[in-house]
Design an enzyme around this catalytic site. Structure first.
Site, short mmCIF file in Angstrom:
data_model
loop_
_atom_site.label_atom_id
_atom_site.label_comp_id
_atom_site.label_asym_id
_atom_site.label_seq_id
_atom_site.Cartn_x
_atom_site.Cartn_y
_atom_site.Cartn_z
N GLU A 15 -10.64 49.93 27.60
CA GLU A 15 -9.52 48.98 27.78
C GLU A 15 -8.62 49.59 28.84
OE1 GLU A 15 -8.91 46.19 25.72
OE2 GLU A 15 -10.55 46.51 24.30
N CYS B 71 0.26 47.60 29.18
CA CYS B 71 -0.82 47.09 30.03
C CYS B 71 -0.75 45.57 30.14
CB CYS B 71 -2.17 47.55 29.51
SG CYS B 71 -2.43 47.11 27.80
P1 NAD Z 1 -4.94 58.13 31.63
O1 NAD Z 1 -6.20 57.46 31.98
O2 NAD Z 1 -4.35 59.09 32.58
O3 NAD Z 1 -5.09 58.93 30.25
C1 NAD Z 1 -5.50 58.29 29.07
C2 NAD Z 1 -6.12 59.30 28.13
O4 NAD Z 1 -7.34 59.80 28.72
C3 NAD Z 1 -5.27 60.52 27.85
O5 NAD Z 1 -5.41 60.86 26.50
C4 NAD Z 1 -5.89 61.59 28.75
O6 NAD Z 1 -5.68 62.90 28.28
C5 NAD Z 1 -7.34 61.22 28.69
N1 NAD Z 1 -8.16 61.66 29.82
C6 NAD Z 1 -7.76 61.89 31.10
N2 NAD Z 1 -8.82 62.21 31.86
C7 NAD Z 1 -9.91 62.21 31.05
C8 NAD Z 1 -11.30 62.44 31.26
N3 NAD Z 1 -11.81 62.75 32.46
N4 NAD Z 1 -12.14 62.32 30.20
C9 NAD Z 1 -11.67 61.97 28.98
N5 NAD Z 1 -10.36 61.75 28.73
C10 NAD Z 1 -9.49 61.86 29.75
O7 NAD Z 1 -3.92 56.95 31.30
P2 NAD Z 1 -2.39 57.09 30.94
O8 NAD Z 1 -1.62 57.40 32.18
O9 NAD Z 1 -2.25 57.94 29.75
O10 NAD Z 1 -2.05 55.60 30.50
C11 NAD Z 1 -1.63 54.59 31.36
C12 NAD Z 1 -2.75 53.64 31.69
O11 NAD Z 1 -3.30 53.15 30.48
C13 NAD Z 1 -2.28 52.41 32.45
O12 NAD Z 1 -3.22 52.12 33.45
C14 NAD Z 1 -2.29 51.31 31.41
O13 NAD Z 1 -2.49 50.02 31.90
C15 NAD Z 1 -3.46 51.72 30.57
N6 NAD Z 1 -3.38 51.16 29.25
C16 NAD Z 1 -4.32 50.27 28.89
C17 NAD Z 1 -4.26 49.68 27.65
C18 NAD Z 1 -5.26 48.66 27.23
O14 NAD Z 1 -5.37 48.41 26.06
N7 NAD Z 1 -5.91 48.04 28.16
C19 NAD Z 1 -3.24 50.02 26.77
C20 NAD Z 1 -2.32 50.94 27.18
C21 NAD Z 1 -2.40 51.52 28.42
#
Ligand code: NAD
Length: 464
Positions: A226, A260
């Protein structure tokens, strides 16, 4: 790993990610515990989750405090915590039906009968972002546990304080102890987790989603991603301007735009453009920053420092290319060490500005006029994102016909409620919003269940 307070900018907390070996040891034990958990039956699992709910209720204030400190906001935090209680109850009711004893049925081969069963995936990995730290770490966890899986959750390293509190609640429910674990850590821990689980549920950025998809491909496991959005709204000539401006403002600036599902592009029919804009600006100017304390206004700080740089860069790009500021500020304000954006309204925007094409995740409202509905639909669908959208029209038939043409998974009609909070509907990912089945609606639980059929030769065989 040191964690910053979004209101003060000071390092104030530290997390200690497990080593790869420790994580492997933990997940091995969880796999063993899951065998009994799956066998224990749905009623046992419901009781364990209900017991957990009681303990969470006891720790509710601690949980709220921890989340408020990491996110700098209160109202949304209270809603997040309340979500846990309603979610446990709702999934307890829904999940029962998936585990009713199945009847043996005849097949088209005369001597073969079939029995259909579900078998849960052993170990589910949940990786979640910072914008709704609790809500998004539990949205898949609760149905997965009820399905009979063990679940290991890695919330974002940007807002991890609640993990300690939540883990305390889990420690008080012996039946859950072996099958549910929250772990601290960042990218590296997330990468390790992807190698150790049987299925990954991820919410976060598109770029991380792509890496996780790649890793899942290498490990041959299913993923549910997501990701990001750039959600648009269309306001037609017949729309109720008062309703549309209030709702769109709410849908854009709630949680300081850090959802999001936030509305990030506004397309308004040219005949009502000026009237719409003047009401939107007047209403936006009434909103206050929630500074110096959380209860003093509506717009809290930007939680992630990385996001501040992204928003500033998009604004700078927009102004350089000719955007006009109608409300708010040209860049982030630094107050008491935290970063804030007032509801910021821009006109004269074009689709070669980042503010119109890239996810912003801040309370920024670019408004553009359109001439006819075909043009508006073309603008909306030109985006690479396909999470959600909204439409306002005085005629529901017209609104619905527009909604049907919008290429996204959820369309709000004459309101701008955050779509992902509604659990009754089901949402598929459109475009680069994600991959995998819906996270809302009854069928969510099927993600965690493998279908298994027994083909039984029932002819001339004694049953005892
Ligand atoms: P991010 O992708 O930087 O991090 C999300 C999670 O992934 C964190 O827990 C991080 O530690 C982990 N992570 C980072 N790199 C990784 C890797 N290579 N392998 C596995 N895990 C890894 O996102 P963010 O900055 O924390 O969140 C913001 C983003 O999330 C925005 O783009 C927002 O739109 C999106 N978001 C989407 C939803 C949805 O339901 N579609 C909901 C909330 C936020």
């Amino acid at each position: 790993m040191k964690i910053k307070n979004p209101r003060t900018g000071q390092f104030y907390y530290e997390i200690f990610p497990p080593s790869a070996k420790e994580l492997k040891g933990k997940t091995d034990l969880m796999r063993e515990a899951q065998i009994l958990w799956a066998k224990s039956g749905i009623n046992f699992r419901i009781q364990a989750l209900q017991a957990w709910k009681v303990v969470i209720e006891e720790f509710k204030d601690d949980l709220i405090d921890a989340l408020c400190m990491d996110t700098g906001r209160k109202l949304e935090t209270i809603l997040e915590v309340d979500f846990v209680f309603s979610s446990i109850d709702r999934w307890s009711n829904i999940s029962r039906h998936f585990f009713l004893k199945t009847e043996r049925k005849p097949s088209f081969i005369p001597f073969l009968e079939i029995e259909q069963e579900y078998e849960p995936y052993s170990l589910v990995g949940v990786i979640s972002p910072w914008n709704f730290p609790l809500f998004l770490s539990l949205i898949d966890t609760i149905p997965a546990l009820l399905a009979g899986s063990a679940v290991v959750v890695k919330p974002s390293e940007i807002a991890p304080r609640f993990i300690e509190v939540l883990q305390k609640t889990i420690n008080q429910v012996p039946d859950l102890l072996g099958v549910l674990n929250f772990i601290e850590g960042g990218e590296e821990t997330g990468e390790e987790l992807c190698k150790l689980t049987d299925i990954i549920c991820f919410a976060g950025s598109t770029s991380t989603g792509q890496k996780i998809y790649q890793s899942a491909c290498d490990n041959f496991i299913p993923v549910f991603l997501e990701l990001s959005g750039k959600n648009a709204v269309i306001v037609t000539e017949t729309a109720d301007i008062e309703r549309a401006t209030s709702a769109i403002l709410w849908g854009s600036v709630t949680n300081a735009g850090q959802s999001c599902w936030s509305i990030e592009r506004i397309y308004v029919h040219k005949h009502i453009f000026h009237q719409f804009l003047s009401r939107l600006v007047a209403k936006a100017n009434q909103l206050k920053l929630a500074f110096p304390n959380m209860d003093s206004g509506q717009i809290g700080p930007i939680i992630s420092e990385k996001q501040v740089a992204i928003i500033n860069d998009q604004l700078e790009d927009a102004f350089r290319k000719g955007a006009i500021l109608k409300a708010g500020s040209i860049k982030c304000e630094e107050l008491g060490g935290g970063y804030y954006f007032r509801p910021t309204i821009l006109t004269n925007v074009t689709h070669d500005m980042k503010i119109m094409t890239n996810e912003t995740l801040g309370p920024i409202l670019p408004v553009m006029a359109y001439t006819n509905i075909d043009e508006a639909i073309k603008f909306v669908n030109s985006s690479q994102y396909g999470l959600s959208g909204a439409v306002f029209s005085g005629k529901e038939v017209e609104a619905m016909s527009i909604a049907r043409l919008m290429k996204c998974g959820a369309v709000s009609v004459n309101h701008a409620a955050l779509n992902g909070v509604l659990h009754e509907g089901e949402i598929s990912a459109f475009k680069i919003y994600g991959i995998g089945g819906t996270r809302t609606g009854v069928s969510t639980i099927e993600k965690f269940l493998k279908k298994k059929v027994y083909l039984i030769n029932a002819k001339d065989v004694k049953n005892s």
